[in-house]
Design a protein around this motif. Sequence first.
Motif, PDB file in Angstrom:
ATOM      1  N   GLY A  89     -15.552 -18.942  -4.575  1.00 39.42           N
ATOM      2  CA  GLY A  89     -15.893 -17.984  -3.531  1.00 39.42           C
ATOM      3  C   GLY A  89     -15.755 -16.569  -4.068  1.00 39.42           C
ATOM      4  N   LEU A  90     -16.393 -15.612  -3.413  1.00 37.61           N
ATOM      5  CA  LEU A  90     -16.473 -14.255  -3.954  1.00 37.61           C
ATOM      6  C   LEU A  90     -15.111 -13.594  -4.105  1.00 37.61           C
ATOM      7  CD1 LEU A  90     -18.238 -11.995  -4.974  1.00 37.61           C
ATOM      8  CD2 LEU A  90     -18.603 -11.259  -2.606  1.00 37.61           C
ATOM      9  N   ALA A  91     -14.241 -13.725  -3.109  1.00 36.24           N
ATOM     10  CA  ALA A  91     -12.932 -13.062  -3.175  1.00 36.24           C
ATOM     11  C   ALA A  91     -12.098 -13.606  -4.324  1.00 36.24           C
ATOM     12  CB  ALA A  91     -12.187 -13.224  -1.849  1.00 36.24           C
ATOM     13  N   GLU A 129     -18.250  -0.489  -0.859  1.00 34.55           N
ATOM     14  CA  GLU A 129     -18.164  -1.807  -1.460  1.00 34.55           C
ATOM     15  C   GLU A 129     -17.483  -1.722  -2.833  1.00 34.55           C
ATOM     16  OE1 GLU A 129     -21.219  -0.957   1.322  1.00 34.55           O
ATOM     17  OE2 GLU A 129     -21.098  -0.227  -0.742  1.00 34.55           O
ATOM     18  N   PRO A 130     -17.102  -2.874  -3.409  1.00 37.84           N
ATOM     19  CA  PRO A 130     -16.420  -2.854  -4.713  1.00 37.84           C
ATOM     20  C   PRO A 130     -17.183  -2.115  -5.817  1.00 37.84           C
ATOM     21  CG  PRO A 130     -16.136  -4.993  -3.688  1.00 37.84           C
ATOM     22  CD  PRO A 130     -17.087  -4.230  -2.800  1.00 37.84           C
ATOM     23  N   SER A 131     -18.507  -2.099  -5.769  1.00 37.00           N
ATOM     24  CA  SER A 131     -19.269  -1.421  -6.821  1.00 37.00           C
ATOM     25  C   SER A 131     -19.106   0.087  -6.788  1.00 37.00           C
ATOM     26  CB  SER A 131     -20.758  -1.779  -6.719  1.00 37.00           C
ATOM     27  OG  SER A 131     -20.974  -3.153  -6.946  1.00 37.00           O
ATOM     28  N   THR A 132     -18.546   0.631  -5.696  1.00 36.89           N
ATOM     29  CA  THR A 132     -18.357   2.080  -5.583  1.00 36.89           C
ATOM     30  C   THR A 132     -16.968   2.520  -6.034  1.00 36.89           C
ATOM     31  OG1 THR A 132     -17.467   2.056  -3.325  1.00 36.89           O
ATOM     32  CG2 THR A 132     -19.858   2.044  -3.565  1.00 36.89           C
ATOM     33  N   VAL A 189       0.352  -4.475  -5.304  1.00 40.97           N
ATOM     34  CA  VAL A 189      -0.588  -4.892  -4.258  1.00 40.97           C
ATOM     35  C   VAL A 189      -1.287  -6.169  -4.690  1.00 40.97           C
ATOM     36  CG1 VAL A 189      -2.679  -4.236  -3.004  1.00 40.97           C
ATOM     37  CG2 VAL A 189      -0.952  -2.500  -3.537  1.00 40.97           C
ATOM     38  N   ALA A 190      -1.372  -7.153  -3.795  1.00 41.50           N
ATOM     39  CA  ALA A 190      -2.117  -8.382  -4.094  1.00 41.50           C
ATOM     40  C   ALA A 190      -3.615  -8.083  -4.116  1.00 41.50           C
ATOM     41  CB  ALA A 190      -1.796  -9.443  -3.050  1.00 41.50           C
ATOM     42  N   GLY A 191      -4.389  -9.014  -4.678  1.00 42.12           N
ATOM     43  CA  GLY A 191      -5.827  -8.805  -4.811  1.00 42.12           C
ATOM     44  C   GLY A 191      -6.581  -9.052  -3.515  1.00 42.12           C
ATOM     45  N   PHE A 192      -7.872  -9.412  -3.639  1.00 51.00           N
ATOM     46  CA  PHE A 192      -8.698  -9.681  -2.469  1.00 51.00           C
ATOM     47  C   PHE A 192      -8.158 -10.905  -1.727  1.00 51.00           C
ATOM     48  CE2 PHE A 192     -11.531  -7.482  -5.449  1.00 51.00           C
ATOM     49  CZ  PHE A 192     -12.067  -6.501  -4.628  1.00 51.00           C
ATOM     50  N   ASP A 248      -9.797  -4.479   3.362  1.00 56.22           N
ATOM     51  CA  ASP A 248      -8.402  -4.907   3.401  1.00 56.22           C
ATOM     52  C   ASP A 248      -7.672  -4.505   2.122  1.00 56.22           C
ATOM     53  OD1 ASP A 248      -6.006  -6.592   4.011  1.00 56.22           O
ATOM     54  OD2 ASP A 248      -6.849  -7.851   2.430  1.00 56.22           O
ATOM     55  N   LEU A 249      -8.302  -4.692   0.973  1.00 54.08           N
ATOM     56  CA  LEU A 249      -7.673  -4.299  -0.291  1.00 54.08           C
ATOM     57  C   LEU A 249      -7.571  -2.788  -0.390  1.00 54.08           C
ATOM     58  CD1 LEU A 249      -6.475  -4.875  -3.041  1.00 54.08           C
ATOM     59  CD2 LEU A 249      -8.806  -5.105  -3.960  1.00 54.08           C
ATOM     60  N   TRP A 250      -8.641  -2.078  -0.007  1.00 56.73           N
ATOM     61  CA  TRP A 250      -8.608  -0.602  -0.112  1.00 56.73           C
ATOM     62  C   TRP A 250      -7.450  -0.046   0.715  1.00 56.73           C
ATOM     63  CZ3 TRP A 250     -11.221  -2.213  -3.581  1.00 56.73           C
ATOM     64  CH2 TRP A 250     -12.586  -2.397  -3.659  1.00 56.73           C
ATOM     65  N   TRP A 251      -7.275  -0.525   1.948  1.00 57.77           N
ATOM     66  CA  TRP A 251      -6.214   0.017   2.807  1.00 57.77           C
ATOM     67  C   TRP A 251      -4.832  -0.300   2.257  1.00 57.77           C
ATOM     68  CZ3 TRP A 251      -7.186  -0.139   8.806  1.00 57.77           C
ATOM     69  CH2 TRP A 251      -8.300   0.663   9.094  1.00 57.77           C
ATOM     70  N   ARG A 252      -4.688  -1.492   1.693  1.00 57.98           N
ATOM     71  CA  ARG A 252      -3.377  -1.819   1.126  1.00 57.98           C
ATOM     72  C   ARG A 252      -3.080  -0.942  -0.099  1.00 57.98           C
ATOM     73  NH1 ARG A 252      -3.603  -6.770  -0.861  1.00 57.98           N
ATOM     74  NH2 ARG A 252      -5.637  -7.461  -0.128  1.00 57.98           N
ATOM     75  N   ILE A 253      -4.102  -0.586  -0.863  1.00 56.25           N
ATOM     76  CA  ILE A 253      -3.915   0.346  -1.983  1.00 56.25           C
ATOM     77  C   ILE A 253      -3.580   1.737  -1.449  1.00 56.25           C
ATOM     78  CG2 ILE A 253      -5.077   1.502  -3.915  1.00 56.25           C
ATOM     79  CD1 ILE A 253      -6.714  -1.086  -4.289  1.00 56.25           C
ATOM     80  N   LEU A 254      -4.287   2.162  -0.405  1.00 54.48           N
ATOM     81  CA  LEU A 254      -4.038   3.478   0.186  1.00 54.48           C
ATOM     82  C   LEU A 254      -2.598   3.612   0.679  1.00 54.48           C
ATOM     83  CD1 LEU A 254      -7.104   3.844  -0.012  1.00 54.48           C
ATOM     84  CD2 LEU A 254      -7.121   4.660   2.345  1.00 54.48           C
ATOM     85  N   GLY A 255      -2.002   2.511   1.058  1.00 57.11           N
ATOM     86  CA  GLY A 255      -0.636   2.570   1.559  1.00 57.11           C
ATOM     87  C   GLY A 255       0.402   2.887   0.504  1.00 57.11           C
TER      88      GLY A 255
END
Length: 481
Positions: free
Chosen positions: A266-268, A373-376, A387-390, A401-408
């Motif tokens: 799967g993609l994630a 998206e991830p390409s950006t 931080v855990a991955g996708f 979900d990943l971006w916000w956890r990184i932002l934290g």
Amino acid sequence: MPNILEIENIKLSVIIPYWQQREFLLDIITSLEYNLEVNYEIIVLGDRNLLNLDLADILNYLKAQGHQILGFEDSLKTENIFHQAISQAKGELMIWLPYPVIFSSEGLQEAIRILDNNLEVVGVDGNGHSGSIFRKFIWENEIIVKENVIILEQFEWEFQFKHNLKNYNIYKVNKNLYDLRINHILLTDNLRLEVKELPLVSVCIPTYNGEQFIAEAISSVLSQTYSAIELIISDDQSQDYTLAIAQSFQEKTSIPISILTHHPLGLAENSNFCINQSQGKYIKFLYQDDILKPNCIEKMVNLAETDFDIGLVFSPREMFFYNQDNIDLDLINVYQEFANLHQSWFNLNLIQWGTELLADPNLWQHPINKIGEPSTVLLRKSIFEIVAGFDPQLNQLVDLDLWWRILGHFKVGFVNETLSLFRLHSQQKTYQNMQENQAIDLEFYYKIYCHPDYDFLPAMSRQQAFFIYNSILTDLSHPLK
């Protein structure tokens, strides 16, 4: 030096290409102010986005003193930029600084004294280091500039003139004009310059049945202006020619390409597999139907390298339709709603703590994903120690979900330039979810409300996620309301 420069009294123009002096601009300015006894001007060269960078205070200070800030298009060649800078220079004498330096007041004063007392001398060689002083008129006599104007080779300065330089008198000063910054460029015993290595970037392309687009995606990676790249293609058991197309690129480039296969994830999970296989300091995702602009990685890494606390760098992307002749109405709606995500932030800066964005008054407003998206995105790999991955448990908004956890936990960098292309077509997961009425992910909002991954959020924010979750449930229970 007077607060405001008097044009007629400027003796020396110091030309500083910002892209080569990013980390040392303030040091150079300070060194000039303490070491030079003659009136001088500073000319800082950079792209037209220079004033948007985090050195605005320095540039404003220079402008207040009467110095010059010249902006150029990225596509302009170095020699053309240099010639235009010379045309704007007001000094009788010129110095071009291709390398970070510490000025020698004794050497500079001796060089200027030689030029003042010997009119037949047009330039003073820095005696084997990275620069010299020359009279402005010799550039006005159509010098052909080669790369950074002056090249160190076999212990001698070599110049390319349209007219024979032997007709001019160039003096070698007994004192060094300035020394190279050792922490940026290492000067070996043989006076050869060893440039600091670029950090490795792992470009990750998770693939599945991507034969239509994969060649364009790979080509955009191999066309990057940034050279320190490894390419990881992780295939989820494609049933088409994706692997064969990818393999055809391996013999065409010196960039290492790893093509990995495994059972369907799967993609994630496939994206997480890429992260685990990467060796780079940074990870740059490129999904198989997207394209990177040639300067994408260079621009993002340059910003990330300015601040160790930056965990994520993103930029705007350009959306385009795969089939221009028969565009689905749902895809048109996607384009209209999500074309300019970054403009949805109330306050977006070049660099800021992610928690500032999580407190942005527009955070919960549509579109909820204001990063993209991830390409950006470019990610610092070390963040995955915290931080855990996708999250494969989420159906939609997996990247957000990943971006916000990184932002934290980390700072965020923003390059205000379109650096990638996002292709809209009917085979995308987002589009397919829309067709199946699964585009809204309840689990994303529920995770924010109750999962310990989001303990960094204030209680009010987590409660807001629960309100949205309940609102979606209500709408789903009463579809005709």
